[in-house]
Scaffold this motif. Structure first.
Motif, PDB file in Angstrom:
ATOM      1  N   ILE A 170     -20.426 -27.607 -29.806  1.00 19.46           N
ATOM      2  CA  ILE A 170     -20.679 -26.953 -28.518  1.00 19.46           C
ATOM      3  C   ILE A 170     -19.679 -27.435 -27.462  1.00 19.46           C
ATOM      4  CG2 ILE A 170     -22.340 -26.801 -26.611  1.00 19.46           C
ATOM      5  CD1 ILE A 170     -24.548 -26.880 -28.724  1.00 19.46           C
ATOM      6  N   LYS A 171     -19.474 -28.707 -27.399  1.00 17.95           N
ATOM      7  CA  LYS A 171     -18.553 -29.251 -26.401  1.00 17.95           C
ATOM      8  C   LYS A 171     -17.119 -28.815 -26.664  1.00 17.95           C
ATOM      9  CE  LYS A 171     -19.283 -33.613 -25.323  1.00 17.95           C
ATOM     10  NZ  LYS A 171     -19.546 -35.039 -25.503  1.00 17.95           N
ATOM     11  N   GLN A 172     -16.742 -28.780 -27.943  1.00 17.31           N
ATOM     12  CA  GLN A 172     -15.395 -28.337 -28.279  1.00 17.31           C
ATOM     13  C   GLN A 172     -15.211 -26.851 -27.953  1.00 17.31           C
ATOM     14  OE1 GLN A 172     -12.834 -30.055 -29.224  1.00 17.31           O
ATOM     15  NE2 GLN A 172     -11.453 -28.309 -29.581  1.00 17.31           N
ATOM     16  N   LEU A 173     -16.241 -26.037 -28.281  1.00 12.22           N
ATOM     17  CA  LEU A 173     -16.156 -24.602 -28.040  1.00 12.22           C
ATOM     18  C   LEU A 173     -16.125 -24.295 -26.544  1.00 12.22           C
ATOM     19  CD1 LEU A 173     -15.977 -21.976 -29.586  1.00 12.22           C
ATOM     20  CD2 LEU A 173     -18.461 -21.842 -29.593  1.00 12.22           C
ATOM     21  N   SER A 219     -14.807 -26.132 -24.252  1.00  9.27           N
ATOM     22  CA  SER A 219     -13.450 -26.421 -23.785  1.00  9.27           C
ATOM     23  C   SER A 219     -12.483 -25.301 -24.159  1.00  9.27           C
ATOM     24  CB  SER A 219     -12.990 -27.760 -24.383  1.00  9.27           C
ATOM     25  OG  SER A 219     -11.674 -28.044 -24.027  1.00  9.27           O
ATOM     26  N   GLU A 220     -12.610 -24.781 -25.377  1.00  9.10           N
ATOM     27  CA  GLU A 220     -11.704 -23.709 -25.801  1.00  9.10           C
ATOM     28  C   GLU A 220     -11.961 -22.425 -25.018  1.00  9.10           C
ATOM     29  OE1 GLU A 220     -11.714 -23.198 -29.991  1.00  9.10           O
ATOM     30  OE2 GLU A 220     -11.405 -25.345 -30.421  1.00  9.10           O
ATOM     31  N   CYS A 221     -13.271 -22.133 -24.734  1.00  8.60           N
ATOM     32  CA  CYS A 221     -13.583 -20.938 -23.942  1.00  8.60           C
ATOM     33  C   CYS A 221     -13.022 -21.052 -22.534  1.00  8.60           C
ATOM     34  CB  CYS A 221     -15.092 -20.714 -23.892  1.00  8.60           C
ATOM     35  SG  CYS A 221     -15.808 -20.194 -25.460  1.00  8.60           S
ATOM     36  N   GLN A 222     -13.113 -22.240 -21.946  1.00  8.14           N
ATOM     37  CA  GLN A 222     -12.571 -22.445 -20.614  1.00  8.14           C
ATOM     38  C   GLN A 222     -11.063 -22.253 -20.604  1.00  8.14           C
ATOM     39  OE1 GLN A 222     -14.536 -22.995 -18.007  1.00  8.14           O
ATOM     40  NE2 GLN A 222     -12.787 -22.986 -16.578  1.00  8.14           N
ATOM     41  N   ASN A 223     -10.411 -22.746 -21.650  1.00 11.16           N
ATOM     42  CA  ASN A 223      -8.964 -22.561 -21.742  1.00 11.16           C
ATOM     43  C   ASN A 223      -8.600 -21.084 -21.926  1.00 11.16           C
ATOM     44  OD1 ASN A 223      -8.589 -25.304 -21.488  1.00 11.16           O
ATOM     45  ND2 ASN A 223      -8.550 -25.664 -23.720  1.00 11.16           N
ATOM     46  N   ALA A 224      -9.463 -20.359 -22.677  1.00 13.07           N
ATOM     47  CA  ALA A 224      -9.192 -18.929 -22.902  1.00 13.07           C
ATOM     48  C   ALA A 224      -9.336 -18.133 -21.613  1.00 13.07           C
ATOM     49  CB  ALA A 224     -10.134 -18.386 -23.971  1.00 13.07           C
ATOM     50  N   LEU A 225     -10.322 -18.507 -20.776  1.00 14.60           N
ATOM     51  CA  LEU A 225     -10.507 -17.802 -19.500  1.00 14.60           C
ATOM     52  C   LEU A 225      -9.355 -18.068 -18.541  1.00 14.60           C
ATOM     53  CD1 LEU A 225     -14.329 -18.372 -18.895  1.00 14.60           C
ATOM     54  CD2 LEU A 225     -13.204 -16.224 -19.512  1.00 14.60           C
ATOM     55  N   GLU A 226      -8.817 -19.253 -18.598  1.00 15.48           N
ATOM     56  CA  GLU A 226      -7.729 -19.592 -17.683  1.00 15.48           C
ATOM     57  C   GLU A 226      -6.388 -19.055 -18.172  1.00 15.48           C
ATOM     58  OE1 GLU A 226      -7.858 -23.768 -17.372  1.00 15.48           O
ATOM     59  OE2 GLU A 226      -9.737 -23.826 -16.205  1.00 15.48           O
ATOM     60  N   HIS A 246     -11.284 -15.784 -34.552  1.00 19.32           N
ATOM     61  CA  HIS A 246     -11.848 -17.073 -34.976  1.00 19.32           C
ATOM     62  C   HIS A 246     -12.831 -17.595 -33.932  1.00 19.32           C
ATOM     63  CE1 HIS A 246     -12.162 -20.988 -36.810  1.00 19.32           C
ATOM     64  NE2 HIS A 246     -11.694 -21.584 -35.681  1.00 19.32           N
ATOM     65  N   LEU A 247     -12.469 -17.502 -32.631  1.00 16.65           N
ATOM     66  CA  LEU A 247     -13.336 -17.948 -31.561  1.00 16.65           C
ATOM     67  C   LEU A 247     -14.630 -17.133 -31.525  1.00 16.65           C
ATOM     68  CD1 LEU A 247     -13.616 -19.873 -29.156  1.00 16.65           C
ATOM     69  CD2 LEU A 247     -12.447 -18.158 -27.746  1.00 16.65           C
ATOM     70  N   TYR A 248     -14.537 -15.869 -31.758  1.00 14.40           N
ATOM     71  CA  TYR A 248     -15.694 -14.971 -31.760  1.00 14.40           C
ATOM     72  C   TYR A 248     -16.664 -15.349 -32.878  1.00 14.40           C
ATOM     73  CZ  TYR A 248     -18.352 -10.635 -32.358  1.00 14.40           C
ATOM     74  OH  TYR A 248     -19.357  -9.720 -32.510  1.00 14.40           O
ATOM     75  N   GLN A 249     -16.127 -15.626 -34.056  1.00 20.59           N
ATOM     76  CA  GLN A 249     -16.986 -15.992 -35.196  1.00 20.59           C
ATOM     77  C   GLN A 249     -17.705 -17.322 -34.936  1.00 20.59           C
ATOM     78  OE1 GLN A 249     -14.276 -15.972 -38.477  1.00 20.59           O
ATOM     79  NE2 GLN A 249     -14.453 -13.760 -38.833  1.00 20.59           N
ATOM     80  N   ARG A 250     -17.038 -18.237 -34.304  1.00 21.27           N
ATOM     81  CA  ARG A 250     -17.652 -19.533 -34.021  1.00 21.27           C
ATOM     82  C   ARG A 250     -18.777 -19.392 -32.996  1.00 21.27           C
ATOM     83  NH1 ARG A 250     -12.906 -23.189 -32.236  1.00 21.27           N
ATOM     84  NH2 ARG A 250     -14.560 -24.750 -31.977  1.00 21.27           N
ATOM     85  N   LEU A 251     -18.581 -18.501 -32.006  1.00 16.74           N
ATOM     86  CA  LEU A 251     -19.616 -18.283 -31.001  1.00 16.74           C
ATOM     87  C   LEU A 251     -20.865 -17.660 -31.615  1.00 16.74           C
ATOM     88  CD1 LEU A 251     -17.475 -17.031 -27.983  1.00 16.74           C
ATOM     89  CD2 LEU A 251     -18.897 -19.079 -28.045  1.00 16.74           C
TER      90      LEU A 251
END
Length: 439
Positions: free
Chosen positions: A76-79, A81-88, A99-104
């Protein structure tokens, strides 16, 4: 089979025993592997199972209000961080976005389950009283947050004031008084030290009382050596007349009864007996006849002189005592030793006078109780001379020596009275002055 020794079939286990013990061992064998109870899929030897479960990725873990496995919360914590980076960022590559979608999709149900399992607002029946279980697993269940806040849980971890380690509330009261890091004062010297080092401190504490091995009385460590040497009433002491070792507390009574502190009568039964009196302020068995110190006597026994050859270099009189007397009107000291000129054993006596400028011709004989001369000393390395030159520059001429033949004669001498007398006599010759050697 009762006499056969069986071995455990588990790898790395060295157990051996009887067939009856084998089944019991299988239940407790530490090398046997068991699956992790957290469901990570690994088989762990029993002796490593506790260590594994403290770091297992599937172990229960809580952070904030989220109670899940360590693996889930880490994801959860890693995801996040990656989502925040994707938004920025501007955009994601298609593969990364998939890959990000499947993990969510995979992680979201786990988050919901963990959150619902913590609060359980949906599963409680209508009208039920909300209950809160103590998070420290002591078994207490509160019906309100106020009741929970007033609960004194025995399983709350507290930090020790001394070693900073954590212990349960129910254990901290037992640990702190015994903690090795606790600073305490030595009851003897007052110095501060850690409780775990107190035994080591006692070994060097100068004020700690130690029982004296002689009198068994407690004495401070720094005073123990002086006490045993000069203060202990049970210390060993030698009589200054007969050299008999006695306990110091009984020394005065021994001296009063010591036979060498009383006058000695020689030539008993003869018309003119000789009465020898102890020489005043002397150390050793020194006697004189009347008030004259030009002839003095050392009183000993046949048994004391008989084993001269068997002493192997040890003195007849105690080596730690200085023999003191008065000779020819002045204080003097006597020393003894063994000498071996030409590989021949000699027993030697060396008399030192307090007036070294005065050379005193003397003669030294050994007598029996009837004044019969048993043997005579001669100057060391001068066997043909009969007189000893006390205070002579030539030390060989001033040292009285008893050679092998004289010693044998002394040992074989027979007399009913066991006393033996060493007589020092000033020769009537005119005393000579010591010559100063030319430079």
């Amino acid at each position: 089979m009762e006499k056969t020794t069986f071995s455990c079939l588990t790898k790395h286990c060295s157990w051996e025993g009887s067939f009856d013990q084998l089944d019991a061992h299988k239940q407790t064998c530490l090398e046997t592997k068991e699956p992790c109870s957290f469901g990570c899929g690994e088989d762990i030897p029993r002796f490593q199972l506790d260590d594994h479960q403290t770091v297992c990725r599937k172990r229960p873990y809580k952070e904030g209000c989220l109670d899940a496995s360590y693996e889930t919360i880490s994801e959860i914590k890693q995801l996040r961080s990656e989502c925040q980076n994707a938004l920025e960022g501007t955009s994601l590559e298609r593969e990364s976005e998939k890959h990000l979608y499947q993990r969510l999709i995979t992680l979201f149900p786990l988050i919901v389950d963990a959150a619902l399992g913590e609060h359980e607002p949906v599963t409680q029946p209508a009208g039920a009283t909300p209950q809160t279980v103590c998070t420290y697993q002591c078994g207490f269940i509160a019906t309100s947050f106020q009741e929970l806040s007033l609960h004194n849980c025995p399983n709350v971890p507290l930090q020790c004031r001394h070693c900073k380690d954590h212990f349960l509330t129910k254990e901290i009261g037992v640990h702190e008084p015994k903690c090795d890091e606790r600073i305490i004062s030595c009851e003897f010297c007052g110095d501060n030290t850690k409780q775990g080092l107190l035994a080591l401190h006692f070994k060097s504490c100068i004020k700690q009382p130690i029982n004296c091995i002689q009198c068994q009385r407690p004495v401070p460590l720094r005073e123990l050596e002086q006490h045993q040497e000069s203060l202990c009433p049970s210390r060993a002491a030698n009589c200054e007349r007969c050299f008999t070792p006695v306990v110091f507390s009984g020394l005065e009574r021994h001296i009063q009864n010591c036979w060498l502190t009383k006058p000695i009568t020689l030539r008993e039964g003869q018309p003119r007996p000789v009465i020898l009196t102890p020489q005043p302020r002397s150390v050793g068995p020194f006697y004189q006849h009347g008030n004259s110190s030009s002839t003095i006597y050392m009183v000993t026994t046949h048994e004391q002189l008989k084993p001269l050859f068997k002493l192997n270099g040890r003195p007849v009189f105690p080596a730690d005592m200085v023999l003191k007397c008065a000779y020819d009107g002045e204080p003097a000291t006597i020393q003894e030793s063994y000498a071996t000129p030409s590989n021949e054993l000699n027993w030697t006596l060396y008399l030192r006078h307090c007036t070294p400028e005065k050379v005193i011709p003397s003669r030294i004989d050994i007598l029996d109780s009837d004044f019969n001369v048993i043997c005579s000393f001669h100057p060391y390395n001068y066997p043909k001379l009969s007189d000893i030159m006390i205070n002579s520059i030539d030390l060989n001429q001033g040292t009285a020596a008893l050679d092998v033949n004289s010693i044998l004669r002394l040992q074989r001498w027979s007399h009913p009275n066991p006393l033996r007398i060493i007589r020092f006599t000033v020769c009537p010759d005119k005393p000579t002055k010591k010559k100063t050697p030319r430079r």
